[in-house]
Write a protein that holds these residues in place. Structure first.
Motif, short mmCIF file in Angstrom:
data_model
loop_
_atom_site.label_atom_id
_atom_site.label_comp_id
_atom_site.label_asym_id
_atom_site.label_seq_id
_atom_site.Cartn_x
_atom_site.Cartn_y
_atom_site.Cartn_z
N ALA A 271 0.72 -1.32 -0.07
CA ALA A 271 0.05 0.05 0.11
C ALA A 271 0.98 1.23 -0.02
O ALA A 271 0.66 2.17 -0.57
CB ALA A 271 -0.87 0.07 1.11
N ALA A 272 1.99 1.20 0.68
CA ALA A 272 2.87 2.44 0.71
C ALA A 272 3.68 2.76 -0.87
O ALA A 272 3.70 3.83 -1.02
CB ALA A 272 4.10 2.10 1.67
N LEU A 273 3.80 1.76 -1.35
CA LEU A 273 4.24 1.75 -2.87
C LEU A 273 3.31 2.28 -3.73
O LEU A 273 3.59 3.26 -4.63
CB LEU A 273 4.69 0.42 -3.44
CG LEU A 273 5.69 0.47 -4.49
CD1 LEU A 273 6.73 1.40 -4.39
CD2 LEU A 273 5.97 -0.95 -4.91
N VAL A 274 1.88 1.84 -3.50
CA VAL A 274 0.98 2.55 -4.48
C VAL A 274 0.54 4.01 -4.00
O VAL A 274 0.33 4.82 -4.90
CB VAL A 274 -0.38 1.58 -4.13
CG1 VAL A 274 -1.56 2.38 -4.77
CG2 VAL A 274 -0.24 0.21 -4.60
N ALA A 275 0.68 4.16 -2.67
CA ALA A 275 0.49 5.46 -2.24
C ALA A 275 1.42 6.66 -2.83
O ALA A 275 1.20 7.68 -3.18
CB ALA A 275 0.44 5.92 -0.67
N ALA A 276 2.64 6.07 -3.07
CA ALA A 276 3.90 7.07 -3.56
C ALA A 276 3.40 7.32 -5.25
O ALA A 276 3.73 8.30 -5.81
CB ALA A 276 5.15 6.05 -3.67
N LEU A 277 2.93 6.15 -5.64
CA LEU A 277 2.47 6.29 -7.13
C LEU A 277 1.14 7.23 -7.28
O LEU A 277 1.13 7.82 -8.56
CB LEU A 277 2.23 5.06 -7.82
CG LEU A 277 3.21 3.99 -8.14
CD1 LEU A 277 2.81 2.62 -8.40
CD2 LEU A 277 3.89 4.58 -9.67
N THR A 278 0.25 7.14 -6.61
CA THR A 278 -0.91 7.87 -6.77
C THR A 278 -1.07 9.19 -6.16
O THR A 278 -2.16 9.86 -6.22
CB THR A 278 -2.20 7.11 -6.23
OG1 THR A 278 -1.99 6.68 -4.77
CG2 THR A 278 -2.21 5.80 -6.97
N ASP A 279 -0.03 9.76 -5.16
CA ASP A 279 0.12 11.04 -4.53
C ASP A 279 0.19 11.91 -5.83
O ASP A 279 0.88 12.10 -6.62
CB ASP A 279 1.21 10.99 -3.85
CG ASP A 279 1.23 12.48 -3.00
OD1 ASP A 279 0.59 13.38 -3.22
OD2 ASP A 279 1.54 12.42 -1.83
N PRO A 280 -0.93 12.98 -5.82
CA PRO A 280 -0.97 13.79 -6.89
C PRO A 280 0.04 15.21 -6.76
O PRO A 280 0.04 16.00 -7.53
CB PRO A 280 -2.41 14.34 -6.68
CG PRO A 280 -2.52 14.47 -5.40
CD PRO A 280 -2.14 13.06 -4.73
N TRP A 281 0.74 15.17 -5.65
CA TRP A 281 1.71 16.20 -5.56
C TRP A 281 2.41 16.45 -6.65
O TRP A 281 3.08 15.86 -7.40
CB TRP A 281 2.67 15.99 -4.24
CG TRP A 281 3.59 17.13 -3.72
CD1 TRP A 281 3.23 17.78 -2.85
CD2 TRP A 281 4.88 17.47 -4.31
NE1 TRP A 281 4.01 18.82 -2.62
CE2 TRP A 281 5.18 18.39 -3.35
CE3 TRP A 281 5.55 16.99 -5.26
CZ2 TRP A 281 6.40 19.33 -3.77
CZ3 TRP A 281 6.92 17.77 -5.40
CH2 TRP A 281 7.17 18.82 -4.67
N PRO A 282 2.64 17.79 -6.86
CA PRO A 282 2.40 19.04 -6.20
C PRO A 282 0.89 19.51 -6.20
O PRO A 282 0.46 20.74 -5.66
CB PRO A 282 3.23 20.16 -6.63
CG PRO A 282 3.41 19.95 -8.24
CD PRO A 282 3.42 18.33 -8.14
N ARG A 283 -0.09 18.91 -6.96
CA ARG A 283 -1.34 19.16 -6.96
C ARG A 283 -2.06 18.56 -5.82
O ARG A 283 -1.51 17.77 -5.07
CB ARG A 283 -2.13 18.44 -8.31
CG ARG A 283 -1.47 19.11 -9.60
CD ARG A 283 -1.99 18.22 -10.61
NE ARG A 283 -1.56 18.49 -12.02
CZ ARG A 283 -1.84 19.72 -13.02
NH1 ARG A 283 -2.77 20.38 -12.35
NH2 ARG A 283 -1.30 19.75 -14.03
N ARG A 284 -3.18 19.17 -5.34
CA ARG A 284 -3.84 18.74 -4.03
C ARG A 284 -4.84 17.58 -4.55
O ARG A 284 -5.25 16.75 -3.56
CB ARG A 284 -4.62 19.95 -3.41
CG ARG A 284 -3.60 20.96 -3.05
CD ARG A 284 -4.60 21.97 -2.23
NE ARG A 284 -3.79 23.13 -1.80
CZ ARG A 284 -4.02 24.10 -0.94
NH1 ARG A 284 -5.43 24.44 -0.88
NH2 ARG A 284 -3.11 25.05 -0.50
#
Length: 325
Positions: A271-284
């Motif tokens: 799940a942490a790997l998926v979170a790194a892929l799906t984080d929209p940063w720098p967009r919110r």
């Protein structure tokens, strides 16, 4: 078709995962939020090939601000960018064969008066006017002069007034420390030329600094240091964003399994790997109306997740029919 247990799937790769099928083809698989590569150079790649390879959004970390500003605002993949890289006079990446003159700006002093030639505020303001979402600085002591602490701090201060986070390329002894002292918000690469101390790792985490690893671009020695630093950062609770430095070397555009495997080896699993892929940063906000689709059987173990994620493609959200839970 093998049945996918949604509860086991979400325990493994996160709560956003959903068994589904494609309406047009009937193909079964898993839906996830859109993937973002947080370190690319669009002038060196075929961006149109990214969605087929699973990438729905990118952060360009060094390009011509004029050309980037001319991109369609509703283009696909969705693009955020830094514009030109801010560097010391004669500093990296000036003179590199991959770096045309348009993608770098020399900052010669800490002047915060907008319009002053060579001033920190002038360089930051230019990128902001052309639509940059972040500001990138080069701190590459291995390749020439770097911004001195006062000038770097002025760049960060100017970016703060513009509401732009600062991303730094750090390379060479003491450069990660310089970025920390100046309040840099993110690193464009996990530190790979020096081993950070536990105190420095703790300070980076406490400050909220984000790291974009790009581990797979390195040779053995640098890769080992990058993974060791990244592992310490992850263990301490650091925030990590998937990024590849795509355009650096010959690679097929899309999700890079070597990068995912390196991040997994550093402790960013499931799940942490998926979170790194799906984080929209720098967009919110994540992109809407599109989704990631990964065809075929779902992973059964954490070890299977990196290769499974590399099979992703981008599809219209309306094309996916989520299975009932």
């Amino acid at each position: 078709m093998t049945h996918i247990d949604p509860f086991a799937l979400r325990d493994l790769v996160g709560q956003d995962a959903a068994p589904c099928r494609r309406a047009l083809t009937g193909e079964h698989g898993v839906a996830l939020p859109p993937f973002v590569d947080h370190h690319v150079h669009l002038h060196l790649i075929d961006a149109h090939a990214l969605p087929a390879g699973g990438i729905a959004g990118v952060l360009d970390l060094g390009g011509d601000p004029v050309a980037l500003a001319r991109l369609p605002k509703d283009g696909f993949p969705r693009v955020a960018y830094a514009g030109a890289i801010l560097t010391a006079p004669g500093g990296y990446p000036i003179g590199r064969p991959w770096a045309p003159a348009e993608i770098a700006r020399e900052v010669s002093d800490a002047t915060l008066h907008a319009g002053a030639a060579g001033g920190a505020a002038t360089a930051v303001d230019e990128q902001a006017v052309f639509g940059a979402s972040v500001v990138k600085v080069a701190l590459n002591a291995a390749a020439g002069p770097v911004l001195d602490p006062a000038t770097l701090s002025a760049v960060v201060a100017a970016a703060r007034t513009r509401g732009r986070p600062v991303v730094a390329h750090v390379e060479g002894m003491g450069m990660a420390r310089r970025a920390l002292d100046a309040g840099v918000d993110a690193l464009a690469h996990a530190p790979f030329s020096e081993t950070l101390s536990p105190a420095e790792i703790g300070e980076a985490v406490a400050s909220g600094q984000r790291w974009i690893p790009t581990v797979a671009i390195h040779g053995d020695g640098d890769r080992e240091r990058a993974i060791a630093n990244l592992a310490a950062f992850v263990a301490a609770g650091g925030a990590v964003l998937y990024g590849t430095d795509l355009g650096n070397g010959e690679r097929v555009p899309g999700v890079q399994v070597d990068e995912l495997s390196a991040m997994d080896a550093a402790g960013l699993r499931g799940a942490a790997l998926v979170a790194a892929l799906t984080d929209p940063w720098p967009r919110r906000e994540q992109a809407t109306a599109i989704a990631t689709f990964i065809p075929g059987p779902a992973p059964r173990t954490l070890d299977e997740v990196p290769a499974w994620l590399s099979r992703a493609t981008v599809v219209p959200d309306e094309e996916l029919i989520r299975d009932d839970v």
